[in-house]
Enzyme design. Structure first.
Site, PDB file in Angstrom:
ATOM      1  N   VAL A 141      13.159-102.270  84.382  1.00 42.27           N
ATOM      2  CA  VAL A 141      13.070-103.829  83.902  1.00 42.27           C
ATOM      3  C   VAL A 141      12.374-102.906  82.889  1.00 42.27           C
ATOM      4  O   VAL A 141      11.750-102.921  81.447  1.00 42.27           O
ATOM      5  CB  VAL A 141      12.223-104.877  84.094  1.00 42.27           C
ATOM      6  CG1 VAL A 141      12.442-105.779  83.057  1.00 42.27           C
ATOM      7  CG2 VAL A 141      13.791-105.800  85.181  1.00 42.27           C
ATOM      8  N   CYS A 142      10.889-103.027  83.471  1.00 43.36           N
ATOM      9  CA  CYS A 142       9.293-102.542  82.840  1.00 43.36           C
ATOM     10  C   CYS A 142       9.344-100.858  82.415  1.00 43.36           C
ATOM     11  O   CYS A 142       8.634-100.550  81.345  1.00 43.36           O
ATOM     12  CB  CYS A 142       7.775-102.195  84.272  1.00 43.36           C
ATOM     13  SG  CYS A 142       7.940-103.730  84.629  1.00 43.36           S
TER      14      CYS A 142
END
Ligand SMILES: *[C@@H]1O[C@H](CO)[C@@H](O)[C@H](O)[C@H]1NC(C)=O
Ligand SMILES: *[C@@H]1O[C@H](CO)[C@@H](O)[C@H](O)[C@H]1NC(C)=O
Ligand SMILES: *[C@@H]1O[C@H](CO)[C@@H](O)[C@H](O)[C@H]1NC(C)=O
Length: 296
Positions: A141-142
């Site tokens: 995600v990041c």
């Protein structure tokens, strides 16, 4: 020209003597007779721990964490180094220490108390303990949502319809699902934070599938063959495909053979687990892949 002939003849002979297992990617014919595990690829039995769910969540992991404190710290350091090398910055790690602890209190039980218990037993900062529990999501995600501007200011943006972390979903299914069908439904329908795939096996003929997930939905389920001489097909949902394959001679021994064959066995192979629900068996062996062996 004539003078070159012997040389090229020698080269040919050399090439013929070089087997596939000696040159990258170091493939080899399917191994057989590797079970029971022995020899240089076998590094011993994986140790067993009992995590007693009757204990309060904060107590459950104390024994294993005190035994594994050193490797745990080394792993957290590896994750931090990786994060630093990706973002060329210490700022994300600072966020781990300043912001992640607040997230722990928002986790569903029993994960909040268990993670606090692990942090206490290990003496490591709460944020870093959460980090290693959710680093799969942090990376998937990041990596796409954190940006740094020219002045070094970090931007972090996302429409977050919060889903469940992968480790928490699998744990919940393992702990609380009471049938193959319930496990399959939970693994295919629960909203998650990052895409993943699951391989699920039950205790009866036909109960086996591979579930490919996006965050919100189930992209695909592959099930083991059914019908035509195999068990009858259960109700088919739109995303279900079926694998029709000849059944080889499958046993714990032949599966171990398959997982001992390079490059399935490679430098990243740390352990091999073979499980059979029907026989209540779970065997786990630490592995090594001595040279020549492909890195992955
Ligand atoms: C499993 O269910 C029990 C009883 O509802 C609950 O207390 C526990 O937190 C659940 N475990 C997980 C991992 O969700
Ligand atoms: C398979 O699992 C189900 C659900 O847990 C259980 O009810 C059943 O007795 C098991 N069957 C066998 C053959 O072990
Ligand atoms: C299946 O494998 C076992 C163990 O390797 C062997 O003893 C048996 O003969 C094999 N059976 C067939 C049909 O190949």
């Amino acid at each position: 020209m004539r003078r070159m002939m012997p040389a090229s003849g020698l080269l040919l002979a050399l090439c013929a003597a070089v087997l596939a297992q000696d040159v990258p990617p170091y493939t080899e014919d399917c191994r057989s007779g590797t079970y029971p595990p022995a020899g240089p690829t076998f590094q011993g039995l994986a140790p067993w721990y009992t995590v007693n769910l009757d204990q309060p969540p904060s107590e459950r992991w104390k024994k294993i964490i005190s035994d594994k404190k050193q490797p745990l710290m080394a792993m957290i350091q590896q994750i931090k180094d990786l994060v630093k090398s990706i973002f060329h910055s210490e700022k994300l790690i600072d966020l781990v220490d300043t912001k992640l602890p607040a997230l722990v209190g928002k986790l569903p039980p029993p994960f909040d108390e268990e993670i606090k218990g692990i942090a206490e037993a290990s003496g490591q900062p709460l944020g870093e303990i959460l980090l290693f529990n959710i680093f799969y999501e942090l990376f998937t995600v990041c990596t796409s949502v954190v940006a740094e501007d020219m002045s070094g200011k970090l931007f972090h943006a996302r429409n977050l319809d919060f889903g469940l972390f992968l480790g928490f979903l699998t744990r919940s299914v393992l702990e609380n699902a009471t049938s193959y069908e319930e496990a399959k439904t939970l693994l295919s329908k629960t909203v998650m934070l990052a895409p993943a795939y699951f391989i699920l096996g039950g205790n009866q003929s036909g109960e086996a599938c591979v579930i490919t997930r996006s965050r919100q939905s189930c992209l695909d389920i592959w099930e083991i063959a059914c019908g035509a001489g195999m068990p009858p097909c259960p109700n088919v949902s739109p995303h279900v495909s079926r694998i029709e394959a000849a059944q080889p001679n499958i046993s714990i021994a032949t599966i171990y053979d398959m997982l001992s064959t390079k490059p399935v066995l490679n430098k990243l192979t740390t352990y091999t687990t073979v499980m059979s629900v029907s026989d209540s068996k779970l065997e786990a062996y630490l592995r090594d892949c001595p040279d020549p062996c492909i890195p992955w």
